[in-house]
Design a protein around this motif. Structure first.
Motif, PDB file in Angstrom:
ATOM      1  N   ARG A   1       4.248  -1.640   0.152  1.00 41.62           N
ATOM      2  CA  ARG A   1       2.815  -1.883   0.177  1.00 41.62           C
ATOM      3  C   ARG A   1       2.139  -0.550   0.496  1.00 41.62           C
ATOM      4  N   SER A   2       1.092  -0.277  -0.216  1.00 34.26           N
ATOM      5  CA  SER A   2       0.538   1.071  -0.228  1.00 34.26           C
ATOM      6  C   SER A   2      -0.204   1.448   1.036  1.00 34.26           C
ATOM      7  N   ALA A   3      -0.756   0.457   1.755  1.00 38.04           N
ATOM      8  CA  ALA A   3      -1.707   0.744   2.829  1.00 38.04           C
ATOM      9  C   ALA A   3      -2.791   1.660   2.246  1.00 38.04           C
ATOM     10  N   SER A   4      -3.205   2.690   2.953  1.00 39.93           N
ATOM     11  CA  SER A   4      -4.360   3.474   2.517  1.00 39.93           C
ATOM     12  C   SER A   4      -4.067   4.490   1.426  1.00 39.93           C
ATOM     13  N   VAL A   5      -2.807   4.634   1.023  1.00 42.18           N
ATOM     14  CA  VAL A   5      -2.511   5.556  -0.083  1.00 42.18           C
ATOM     15  C   VAL A   5      -3.213   5.105  -1.360  1.00 42.18           C
ATOM     16  N   VAL A   6      -3.476   3.791  -1.484  1.00 43.35           N
ATOM     17  CA  VAL A   6      -4.152   3.273  -2.670  1.00 43.35           C
ATOM     18  C   VAL A   6      -5.561   3.839  -2.821  1.00 43.35           C
ATOM     19  N   LYS A   7      -6.111   4.403  -1.772  1.00 44.74           N
ATOM     20  CA  LYS A   7      -7.453   4.979  -1.854  1.00 44.74           C
ATOM     21  C   LYS A   7      -7.528   6.127  -2.858  1.00 44.74           C
ATOM     22  N   LEU A   8      -6.400   6.744  -3.166  1.00 46.36           N
ATOM     23  CA  LEU A   8      -6.375   7.740  -4.243  1.00 46.36           C
ATOM     24  C   LEU A   8      -6.741   7.096  -5.572  1.00 46.36           C
ATOM     25  N   LEU A   9      -6.178   5.916  -5.828  1.00 45.68           N
ATOM     26  CA  LEU A   9      -6.471   5.222  -7.089  1.00 45.68           C
ATOM     27  C   LEU A   9      -7.904   4.699  -7.117  1.00 45.68           C
ATOM     28  N   LEU A  10      -8.417   4.238  -5.990  1.00 48.27           N
ATOM     29  CA  LEU A  10      -9.808   3.788  -5.953  1.00 48.27           C
ATOM     30  C   LEU A  10     -10.749   4.933  -6.298  1.00 48.27           C
ATOM     31  N   THR A  11     -10.458   6.107  -5.787  1.00 50.74           N
ATOM     32  CA  THR A  11     -11.297   7.278  -6.059  1.00 50.74           C
ATOM     33  C   THR A  11     -11.211   7.690  -7.517  1.00 50.74           C
TER      34      THR A  11
ATOM     35  N   LEU B   1       1.907   4.426 -14.780  1.00 56.55           N
ATOM     36  CA  LEU B   1       2.666   4.166 -13.561  1.00 56.55           C
ATOM     37  C   LEU B   1       3.632   3.022 -13.803  1.00 56.55           C
ATOM     38  N   THR B   2       4.845   3.154 -13.360  1.00 58.17           N
ATOM     39  CA  THR B   2       5.879   2.156 -13.667  1.00 58.17           C
ATOM     40  C   THR B   2       6.199   1.226 -12.501  1.00 58.17           C
ATOM     41  N   ASP B   3       5.835   1.608 -11.286  1.00 57.25           N
ATOM     42  CA  ASP B   3       6.216   0.822 -10.113  1.00 57.25           C
ATOM     43  C   ASP B   3       4.998   0.348  -9.327  1.00 57.25           C
ATOM     44  N   THR B   4       3.832   0.391  -9.928  1.00 58.55           N
ATOM     45  CA  THR B   4       2.599   0.059  -9.215  1.00 58.55           C
ATOM     46  C   THR B   4       2.052  -1.271  -9.715  1.00 58.55           C
ATOM     47  N   ASP B   5       1.707  -2.142  -8.783  1.00 51.00           N
ATOM     48  CA  ASP B   5       1.141  -3.453  -9.108  1.00 51.00           C
ATOM     49  C   ASP B   5       0.042  -3.779  -8.105  1.00 51.00           C
ATOM     50  N   GLY B   6      -0.897  -4.626  -8.552  1.00 48.79           N
ATOM     51  CA  GLY B   6      -1.927  -5.095  -7.644  1.00 48.79           C
ATOM     52  C   GLY B   6      -1.348  -6.000  -6.574  1.00 48.79           C
ATOM     53  N   PRO B   7      -2.154  -6.387  -5.598  1.00 46.79           N
ATOM     54  CA  PRO B   7      -1.685  -7.277  -4.530  1.00 46.79           C
ATOM     55  C   PRO B   7      -1.099  -8.564  -5.102  1.00 46.79           C
ATOM     56  N   PRO B   8      -0.166  -9.188  -4.393  1.00 49.43           N
ATOM     57  CA  PRO B   8       0.467 -10.412  -4.889  1.00 49.43           C
ATOM     58  C   PRO B   8      -0.516 -11.576  -4.943  1.00 49.43           C
ATOM     59  N   VAL B   9      -0.130 -12.598  -5.688  1.00 53.97           N
ATOM     60  CA  VAL B   9      -0.959 -13.788  -5.836  1.00 53.97           C
ATOM     61  C   VAL B   9      -1.267 -14.371  -4.461  1.00 53.97           C
ATOM     62  N   GLY B  10      -2.529 -14.685  -4.261  1.00 58.79           N
ATOM     63  CA  GLY B  10      -2.966 -15.213  -2.983  1.00 58.79           C
ATOM     64  C   GLY B  10      -3.538 -14.166  -2.057  1.00 58.79           C
ATOM     65  N   TYR B  11      -3.314 -12.884  -2.395  1.00 66.00           N
ATOM     66  CA  TYR B  11      -3.795 -11.795  -1.546  1.00 66.00           C
ATOM     67  C   TYR B  11      -4.583 -10.767  -2.362  1.00 66.00           C
ATOM     68  N   GLU B  12      -5.261 -11.258  -3.397  1.00 64.88           N
ATOM     69  CA  GLU B  12      -5.956 -10.356  -4.300  1.00 64.88           C
ATOM     70  C   GLU B  12      -7.043  -9.524  -3.608  1.00 64.88           C
ATOM     71  N   GLY B  13      -7.533  -9.982  -2.485  1.00 60.04           N
ATOM     72  CA  GLY B  13      -8.576  -9.247  -1.791  1.00 60.04           C
ATOM     73  C   GLY B  13      -8.077  -8.114  -0.918  1.00 60.04           C
ATOM     74  N   TYR B  14      -6.761  -7.920  -0.855  1.00 59.72           N
ATOM     75  CA  TYR B  14      -6.191  -6.957   0.082  1.00 59.72           C
ATOM     76  C   TYR B  14      -5.712  -5.703  -0.640  1.00 59.72           C
ATOM     77  N   TRP B  15      -6.593  -4.713  -0.698  1.00 56.11           N
ATOM     78  CA  TRP B  15      -6.225  -3.484  -1.413  1.00 56.11           C
ATOM     79  C   TRP B  15      -5.000  -2.815  -0.808  1.00 56.11           C
ATOM     80  N   GLY B  16      -4.780  -2.966   0.506  1.00 56.49           N
ATOM     81  CA  GLY B  16      -3.627  -2.347   1.157  1.00 56.49           C
ATOM     82  C   GLY B  16      -2.305  -2.967   0.769  1.00 56.49           C
ATOM     83  N   TYR B  17      -2.340  -4.146   0.101  1.00 54.50           N
ATOM     84  CA  TYR B  17      -1.117  -4.794  -0.353  1.00 54.50           C
ATOM     85  C   TYR B  17      -0.752  -4.401  -1.783  1.00 54.50           C
ATOM     86  N   THR B  18      -1.493  -3.488  -2.366  1.00 53.26           N
ATOM     87  CA  THR B  18      -1.084  -2.916  -3.652  1.00 53.26           C
ATOM     88  C   THR B  18       0.301  -2.312  -3.487  1.00 53.26           C
TER      89      THR B  18
END
Length: 403
Positions: free
Chosen positions: A77-87, A142-159
């Motif tokens: 789970r990415s935690a705040s590293v996903v902020k690179l993709l948001l930017t 990207l080959t290993d990157t996915d959005g948060p799992p089903v049920g947790y779509e609102g959690y960017w840190g679970y990317t």
């Protein structure tokens, strides 16, 4: 739990010797290796602490090769590293000028420098949530990157992402992105603040293992990691998840559940970025720690792991690493308690001591000590009484030069 191969003790040394001999024999019998045939690699130098699950990728941009890969494709789970993709998603279609409106600059800069969660909430909520991840997966292949799992779509840190995909993100930034995008993102990562927006001490891993120049985007999540480690007030609260503030109650429950193949329960601590002049080497170290691990222990473990890596162009800071004890150890500008503390150390963290000098006597019965250790990475002193050493004066640390 992912299985991680480790080499230890005499057996490890023998194995390294055998591999080195085999590699030498291959070169002698086959001539100079070509890129197509150079499949033999030296064993990874990565020293992964017991109980830690790690994904590691270190890429030397000068030679175009990886110097370290351990579980490089494993998803975390990415935690705040996903902020690179948001930017990057926000900046993607702003060409050719790539002018950033003032309101967005006021969000993006703290998000990149100080890992501001409110800014991440804003972009996740207003630009499509998981659709951001889908777009960036396609754009950057990207080959290993996915959005948060089903049920947790609102959690960017679970990317979910991997160390090798993290390297791809930095390679895009450094080698392909339009110059204004590269300068904005990397310029802010070079200005990473020690204290994050939530008062979390985010200068672990790369930021502690190497002298500048470096640029970092860190990530962390776990209910056993106290916040307030940069505060002189001693306040500490628990960070339960990196999720939009509007759904924080749900986040606490989500911490106790795993989804798909990505572990959402163990404390996560990630260090990513570049090291050396010209951003020579890209480093991605993603780690999970046993449930209940303190931040000081995780900080120390990821520091030791990062320092063990083969990072071309990286310069290790001068000094001696020591463990500390006690909570809320104050770092002070001078070797005395006369002035207010600059910051506090995470409890039990390992620190780099550059030199030492005598100052005010500190008493923690039954001990007293008038020696103080200078911590170059904090720019201040702590009493030697909090250093894990049997001697008041550290035997292998020089005295500080007279000022």
């Amino acid at each position: 739990m992912h299985r991680i191969a480790r080499l230890r003790g005499t057996a490890g040394n023998v194995w390294r010797t055998l591999l080195a001999s085999a590699a030498a024999l291959l070169i002698l019998t086959s001539g100079a290796a070509t890129p197509a045939t150079a499949a033999v690699q030296a064993p990874a130098a990565a020293q992964i602490p017991d109980g830690v699950t790690a994904g590691v990728a270190v890429f030397d941009r000068q030679t175009g090769t990886f110097t370290e890969q351990v579980n490089a494709g494993t998803q975390f789970r990415s935690a705040s590293v996903v902020k690179l993709l948001l930017t990057l998603d926000f900046l993607w279609n702003r060409g050719p000028s790539y002018v950033i409106p003032a309101a967005d600059r006021a969000r993006l800069e703290p998000m990149l420098r100080s890992s501001d969660d409110d800014a991440a909430d804003y972009y996740w909520s207003n630009y499509g949530g998981s659709a951001i991840i889908d777009r960036m997966v396609d754009r950057l292949v990207l080959t290993d990157t996915d959005g948060p799992p089903v049920g947790y779509e609102g959690y960017w840190g679970y990317t979910a992402l991997s160390a090798r995909d993290t390297v791809k993100i930095y390679r895009y930034l450094l080698d392909t992105a339009p110059a204004p995008v590269r300068e904005f993102v990397m310029g802010n990562l070079r200005q990473s603040t020690r204290c994050a927006s939530d008062d979390f001490d985010q200068h672990f891993g790369i930021a502690g293992a190497f002298d500048r120049p470096w640029a970092v985007k860190q990530g962390w999540a776990g209910s056993s990691f106290p916040e307030g480690t940069c505060s002189s007030s001693g306040a500490a609260t628990a960070k339960t998840a990196t999720a939009p503030k509007t759904t924080a109650a749900k986040a606490t429950a989500a911490e106790g559940r795993a989804a798909a193949d990505v572990n959402l329960t163990r404390p996560a601590l990630h260090t990513t970025g570049t090291v050396g002049a010209g951003d020579r080497t890209i480093v991605a170290v993603l780690t999970l720690h046993p449930v209940g691990t303190s931040y000081g222990t995780a900080y120390t473990d990821i520091g030791r792991l990062t320092r063990s890596l083969n990072v071309p162009g990286g310069v290790r800071p001068t000094g001696k690493w020591y463990g500390t004890w006690s909570e809320h150890v104050n770092v002070r500008r001078d070797p005395s308690t006369a002035n207010p503390p600059m910051t506090q150390l995470p409890a039990g963290v390992e620190v780099l001591v550059g030199c030492q000098k005598q100052g005010q006597t500190v008493s923690v019965p039954p001990y007293t000590n008038d020696w103080w250790a200078y911590l170059p990475q904090y720019g201040g002193y702590i009493s030697n009484i909090y250093i894990s050493s049997p001697d008041n004066r550290l035997p292998d640390v020089p005295d500080c030069a007279a000022s």
